[in-house]
Write an enzyme that holds these catalytic residues in place. Structure first.
Site, PDB file in Angstrom:
ATOM      1  N   HIS A 275       0.896  -1.371   0.433  1.00  0.00           N
ATOM      2  CA  HIS A 275      -0.506   0.126  -0.353  1.00  0.00           C
ATOM      3  C   HIS A 275       0.788   1.527  -0.049  1.00  0.00           C
ATOM      4  O   HIS A 275       1.956   1.323  -0.731  1.00  0.00           O
ATOM      5  CB  HIS A 275      -1.313  -0.536   0.992  1.00  0.00           C
ATOM      6  CG  HIS A 275      -1.758   0.458   1.289  1.00  0.00           C
ATOM      7  ND1 HIS A 275      -2.364   1.272   0.465  1.00  0.00           N
ATOM      8  CD2 HIS A 275      -2.650   1.412   2.317  1.00  0.00           C
ATOM      9  CE1 HIS A 275      -3.962   2.226   0.650  1.00  0.00           C
ATOM     10  NE2 HIS A 275      -3.601   1.590   1.766  1.00  0.00           N
ATOM     11  N   HIS A 314      -2.379  -2.379  -9.546  1.00  0.00           N
ATOM     12  CA  HIS A 314      -3.569  -2.304  -8.522  1.00  0.00           C
ATOM     13  C   HIS A 314      -5.399  -2.521  -8.692  1.00  0.00           C
ATOM     14  O   HIS A 314      -4.906  -2.948  -9.501  1.00  0.00           O
ATOM     15  CB  HIS A 314      -3.242  -0.570  -9.532  1.00  0.00           C
ATOM     16  CG  HIS A 314      -4.179   0.047  -7.774  1.00  0.00           C
ATOM     17  ND1 HIS A 314      -5.674   0.460  -8.229  1.00  0.00           N
ATOM     18  CD2 HIS A 314      -4.111   1.353  -7.409  1.00  0.00           C
ATOM     19  CE1 HIS A 314      -5.699   1.259  -6.640  1.00  0.00           C
ATOM     20  NE2 HIS A 314      -4.765   1.821  -6.620  1.00  0.00           N
ATOM     21  N   ASP A 370       2.475   5.127  -6.560  1.00  0.00           N
ATOM     22  CA  ASP A 370       4.010   5.211  -6.197  1.00  0.00           C
ATOM     23  C   ASP A 370       5.192   5.543  -7.162  1.00  0.00           C
ATOM     24  O   ASP A 370       6.197   5.274  -6.460  1.00  0.00           O
ATOM     25  CB  ASP A 370       3.856   4.270  -4.629  1.00  0.00           C
ATOM     26  CG  ASP A 370       2.816   4.555  -3.993  1.00  0.00           C
ATOM     27  OD1 ASP A 370       2.873   5.344  -3.655  1.00  0.00           O
ATOM     28  OD2 ASP A 370       2.119   3.592  -3.854  1.00  0.00           O
TER      29      ASP A 370
END
Ligand code: CMC
Length: 451
Positions: A275, A314, A370
């Site tokens: 995460h 994702h 990210d």
């Protein structure tokens, strides 16, 4: 028979049942049937009824929400209807946080009041410094953040009044205001530097940079480009509907715990490398790869199942993450000030090769938020351990908005999933001698599949 319904036939009994279909704003994205409707399906009178089985919530809507919309196939992200692209271009983090929390963009007077309220709450109780001082110099800042935000609960007993709108508003301002201060104190503790207090003349991100990087100057002046870049990154991270940490926030909050403890739980969920900890993992991965030439070898290992390409993939996006696109643009502006981060070339090469590779194409694995954020943070002078903290600060407004929505939703109750029990049937207690005698025999408590 209603058109917006499904008919279920239980082949055990031959009986058929009807269950209503209900819709969200977009009928083609968010049609659902109530899992409780399945309970009508019973093999016999005293049967509990059928449950739905959905490990990791792959296809379960846990709530109805009006906050954030994500269309993973098209790569769309909107807060309260406004696209992330437009907010990143025209808004500020505090304005966006207000939008997420209260549903509409603030008027000038509302924004002024909101900024004042947040600024008013940036200072921490002096005793919090004692908590910080207790951590090892090399303690991970995310661990410090999780612990100290939970500790705030002990300073504000009025936070327990979760059904009092005034109290919720106050805790919201405290949390949004104090998260950057906690984060900056954690950072300075790890360097053995004296804590820098908030400067209320500065913007939300300008003040954060001040608390992090102020040295001996009387007044810290943030670089406006870096201040703006951080503000955009904060907008991009403000909410993302029912992700792992938001689910933790809602779940812990559903027990009526106070918002500080619930935010601590959410931040703990964010910490993991799958995460919000992924940005830290991406930087470590890029440093380990070391050069552009070694990218094909690394991709080969990922495809062989030896590790993951961090910052890719994702649960919801099966397309380019719209936040990653904006971050790539922000990177160019930041590098003009800081100089180019050498790891960018490795990241671009990874993206280029992965997006052409059958393995990634087939699984619809694209760069996520990210993948590039860490490269910017590093160029701005943040150590990698601070990256998940930089995610947690702006996500706080999203967590609180989702928590409040959950509390005020009459359909919500304490969050408590069911299970399909696979363990042994009732049996009699075994004395030590019997246990010794049966050692080595197959046990009914072992999992069905070997790990
Ligand atoms: N590298 C290589 N293979 C991958 C990756 C990856 N990053 N992500 C998924 N896969 C493969 C996975 O091995 C599986 O393959 P197979 O079908 O052959 O078993 C397939 O793709 C589906 O993966 P999954 O694990 O079932 O998908 P998920 O929806 O459970 O996981 C994820 C989503 C984000 C946890 C995962 O893609 C991942 O681990 N990515 C790397 C970590 C990361 O970047 N996380 C940040 C997510 S975005 C921001 C946030 O949420 O904080």
């Amino acid at each position: 028979m209603a058109k917006d319904s499904i008919t279920l036939i239980d082949n055990r009994t031959g009986k058929s049942y009807e269950a209503a279909i209900f819709y969200g704003t977009y009928p083609e994205y968010g049609a659902a049937v109530g899992a409780v409707d399945l309970r009508q399906l019973k093999a016999s009178e005293d049967d509990f009824g059928l449950m739905s089985y959905d490990p990791a919530f792959m296809n379960t809507a846990s709530c109805q929400s009006r906050i954030t919309f994500v269309d993973g196939d098209k790569g769309i992200l909107r807060y309260r209807g406004y696209t992330i692209e437009e907010l990143a271009e025209k808004s500020t983090y505090l304005e966006t946080a207000y939008l997420i929390l209260y549903g509409e963009l603030p008027t000038k007077a509302e924004l002024d009041q909101w900024k004042h309220d947040i600024t008013f709450h940036t200072i921490l109780h002096e005793n919090i410094k004692k908590f910080m001082d207790g951590f090892h110099h090399d303690a991970h800042p995310m661990g410090m953040l999780v612990s100290t935000v939970a500790a705030l609960s002990t300073f504000y007993p009025d936070a327990k009044l979760i059904f009092d709108a005034e109290s919720r508003k106050k805790q919201t301002c405290r949390l949004v205001g104090k998260m950057p201060t906690l984060a900056a104190f954690a950072y300075r503790h790890s360097l053995g530097m004296p804590y820098a207090y908030p400067d209320n003349d500065l913007s939300y991100t300008g003040n954060f940079l001040n608390m992090l990087f102020k040295m001996t100057e009387v007044k810290y002046q943030p670089d406006p480009i870096l201040e703006k870049a951080l503000d955009v990154l904060f907008i991009l991270h403000a909410d993302h509907e029912q992700n792992c940490s938001t689910n933790a926030m809602r779940s812990v909050g559903s027990s009526q715990a106070d918002p500080y403890c619930s935010v601590a739980a959410a931040a703990a969920a964010l910490y993991g490398p799958l995460h919000g900890g992924a940005n830290e993992a991406v930087l470590k991965m890029l440093s380990e790869i070391g050069s552009k030439g070694k990218v094909p070898e690394f991709i080969k290992k990922v495809k062989a199942g030896e590790g993951r390409l961090m910052g890719f993939g994702h649960r919801v996006y099966k397309n380019y993450d719209p936040r990653a696109k904006i971050i790539k643009q922000v990177a160019d502006q930041v590098f003009e000030i800081t100089g180019r981060n050498a790891l960018l070339d490795i990241a671009l090469e990874l993206e280029r090769i992965a997006l052409e590779d059958e393995y990634f194409i087939k699984r619809k694995l694209y760069p996520n938020v990210d993948f590039y954020s860490g490269i910017i943070y590093q160029a701005m002078g943040f150590p990698v351990e601070m990256f998940p903290v930089l995610f947690a600060i702006p996500r706080t407004s999203g967590w609180i908005a989702q928590w409040e929505e959950m509390l005020l939703d009459p359909e919500q109750k304490i969050s408590r999933p069911r299970q399909v029990y696979l363990g042994p049937d009732k049996r009699s207690y075994l004395g030590m001698e019997q246990r010794e005698a049966s050692a080595g025999e197959p046990s009914p408590t072992k999992p069905r599949k070997a790990a």
